[in-house]
Design a protein around this motif. Structure first.
Motif, short mmCIF file in Angstrom:
data_model
loop_
_atom_site.label_atom_id
_atom_site.label_comp_id
_atom_site.label_asym_id
_atom_site.label_seq_id
_atom_site.Cartn_x
_atom_site.Cartn_y
_atom_site.Cartn_z
N UNK A 73 43.79 38.94 28.21
CA UNK A 73 44.78 38.90 29.25
C UNK A 73 44.65 37.71 30.40
N UNK A 74 43.41 36.87 30.02
CA UNK A 74 43.41 35.71 31.03
C UNK A 74 44.27 34.80 31.09
N UNK A 75 44.53 34.16 32.33
CA UNK A 75 45.32 33.16 32.16
C UNK A 75 44.91 31.71 31.91
N UNK A 76 45.81 31.13 31.31
CA UNK A 76 45.33 29.74 31.13
C UNK A 76 44.37 28.79 32.12
N UNK A 133 30.55 30.68 34.72
CA UNK A 133 29.17 30.66 34.37
C UNK A 133 28.23 31.68 35.09
N UNK A 134 28.87 32.56 36.07
CA UNK A 134 27.95 33.56 36.54
C UNK A 134 28.81 34.78 36.78
N UNK A 135 28.32 35.80 36.85
CA UNK A 135 28.98 37.02 37.04
C UNK A 135 29.35 37.27 38.56
N UNK A 136 30.77 37.13 38.80
CA UNK A 136 31.20 37.22 40.01
C UNK A 136 32.70 37.90 40.26
N UNK A 137 32.89 38.85 40.80
CA UNK A 137 34.17 39.63 40.69
C UNK A 137 35.21 38.99 41.13
N UNK A 138 35.19 38.01 42.22
CA UNK A 138 36.29 37.21 42.62
C UNK A 138 36.72 36.31 41.46
N UNK A 139 35.97 35.76 40.72
CA UNK A 139 36.36 34.86 39.59
C UNK A 139 36.96 35.73 38.58
N UNK A 140 36.68 37.02 38.30
CA UNK A 140 37.13 37.84 37.39
C UNK A 140 38.62 38.33 37.68
N UNK A 168 40.31 36.44 39.71
CA UNK A 168 41.27 35.26 39.68
C UNK A 168 41.65 34.79 38.33
N UNK A 169 41.20 35.54 37.22
CA UNK A 169 41.37 35.08 35.86
C UNK A 169 42.64 35.82 35.44
N UNK A 170 43.13 36.80 36.11
CA UNK A 170 44.24 37.53 35.45
C UNK A 170 45.41 37.01 36.45
N UNK A 171 46.61 36.64 35.74
CA UNK A 171 47.83 36.28 36.30
C UNK A 171 48.27 37.31 37.46
N UNK A 172 48.95 36.89 38.50
CA UNK A 172 49.38 37.77 39.60
C UNK A 172 50.67 38.60 38.92
N UNK A 173 50.40 39.74 39.55
CA UNK A 173 51.38 40.63 38.93
C UNK A 173 52.97 40.11 39.39
N UNK A 174 54.03 40.39 38.69
CA UNK A 174 55.19 39.92 38.77
C UNK A 174 55.76 40.97 39.63
#
Length: 445
Positions: free
Chosen positions: A97-100, A353-360, A362-368
């Motif tokens: 479910x990651x965003x483009x 490239x690295x394990x980062x919770x903020x990046x994880x 940000x990878x998901x679309x904002x809930x509608x």
């Protein structure tokens, strides 16, 4: 020795197997199954192993094989970053479910695809390694041809429903054996019990892992048309066996049938073919169209919705009497499954490239969020009201609606995009009871 030809030889083997194992006619019904010795390629048991079948997510074994080959050839590395496209993000579940625009390393993508069985990540790998989806699918078919998978054709990298995506139990065993023998450096992925993505733990659908002693892979699959599929391997001592089970009616049944097959394979003296065991490469695939299991697997008579996570059905009736057992006692698939100590903790995966919770995050679309109606939105409905009532004066408030009795049932239609509910339809005249509606679409994996 001459090649074993079907259907006579394997059908005879199936009848012998049914007699040896005491299978009931229902349990012995023909859905494909195959058991081989990995080191020698010898066939220990086969039933409809050359019959065309839809692979579902077992397709991802071929996707993995192509990616492993690309890594070996130096085209990419495990750390190469690949990008989620719009096409990948639009794939049906099961998916991450990651965003483009999200980037993932090939190593993490392989783990997500094989453990989570993520359909979107299979496309991400295909586009990232092949340059385009058609190029990668073509490479899948080239590799299949090189491996001698004469009964297989691939139309996509994830196994989502497509009539041009088909295989046989025999071909899947050839493919799985090639992965084991050619790419031992990747074997840990297939026996991983769970992934950890940030605070989320994602468990494998392969219920043999950490439940059947010696289980070490490989891949499950499910769509309504195929039923529940499983390619499974296990090793004990110096012997490794591989089982393919296709078309069972539940996840529990495929797990138990695979456990029974592999347990039988660990009995050193046993083979349905005895000393005349053919090799898996010598089996000849049948022509034809795969059967469609939809009515049986996802039909209205099923008590619960079929899905890849289904592992709660009644246990399989299949059993066998092990060598040396007295009193006619028989081993069942359920009796072979135990809760073993975890073989490893959940394996961490991440985006970027690295394990980062903020990046994880940000990878998901904002809930509608549901948009609240503003005064401006409400004013838009005034022209429509005036048009509906030609006697209404401009700017006049709508007349109060007369009191009416509450309808017996609430309309099932929802408000439209503007937030205005559609006008009520006239109450229909009583009619004969309509047939039950078709079941909702089942999740695929």
């Amino acid at each position: 020795m001459p090649s074993l030809r079907l259907p006579f030889s394997l059908n005879l083997g199936a009848l012998l197997l049914a007699a040896l194992l005491g299978l009931s006619p229902l349990a012995a019904r023909a859905t494909p199954s195959l058991l081989i010795d990995v080191d020698t390629g010898k066939v220990l048991m086969a039933e409809d192993a050359t019959k065309p079948w839809y692979p579902a997510s077992v397709t991802k074994l071929m996707t993995a094989y192509v990616v492993f080959s690309a890594i070996r050839d130096g085209r990419v590395t495990a750390d190469t970053l690949i990008t989620v496209s719009d096409v990948a993000a639009a794939q049906a579940p099961s998916k991450m479910g990651f965003k483009p625009g999200t980037q993932i390393t090939i190593d993490n993508a392989l783990k997500m695809m094989l453990i989570k069985s993520a359909n979107d990540i299979a496309v991400v790998l295909a586009e990232g390694v092949g340059g385009s989806l058609p190029n990668f699918v073509n490479e899948m078919n080239v590799k299949a041809s090189q491996l001698g998978m004469t009964g297989s054709h691939f139309a996509n990298p994830n196994g989502l429903p497509d009539p041009d995506n088909y295989t046989t139990a025999r071909d899947l065993a050839v493919l799985a054996r090639a992965i084991i023998l050619e790419f031992p450096e990747h074997e840990e992925i297939f026996r991983t019990p769970a992934l950890r993505l940030g605070n989320r733990v994602i468990r494998t659908y392969n219920k043999l892992i950490d439940r059947y002693p010696g289980a070490d892979g490989m891949k499950t699959g499910f769509i309504c048309a195929s039923g529940f599929n499983l390619v499974a391997s296990a090793h004990r001592g110096n012997r490794r066996v591989l089982a393919v089970v296709l078309g069972t009616s539940s996840g529990k049944e495929r797990t138990e049938q695979a456990a029974l097959l592999m347990e039988k394979g660990f009995q050193q003296s046993w083979s349905i073919f005895g000393k005349m065991s053919p090799t898996v490469d010598s089996l000849r695939n049948e022509a034809g169209t795969p059967p469609d299991m939809r009515a049986e697997i996802c039909g209205a008579k099923r008590k619960r919705v079929a899905s890849e996570a289904d592992d709660d059905s009644e246990p399989s009736a299949t059993s066998f009497a092990a060598a040396g057992m007295n009193g006619g006692a028989k081993i069942t698939g359920a009796s072979l499954l135990v809760n073993l100590p975890p073989s490893m903790p959940p394996v961490p995966v991440w985006v970027g490239p690295v394990n980062d919770q903020a990046a994880i995050d940000a990878a998901y679309p904002a809930p509608q969020q549901k948009k609240a109606r503003t005064a401006k939105d409400k004013s838009k409905s005034a022209p429509a009201a005036a048009a509906a009532d030609p006697k209404a004066k401009p700017g006049a408030k709508p007349a109060a609606k007369p009191a009416a009795s509450k309808p017996a049932a609430k309309p099932t239609t929802s408000a439209d995009a503007s937030g205005t509910a559609p006008a009520a339809k006239p109450k229909p005249k009583p009619a004969a009871a309509a047939p039950a509606p078709a079941p909702a679409p089942r999740p695929v994996n």
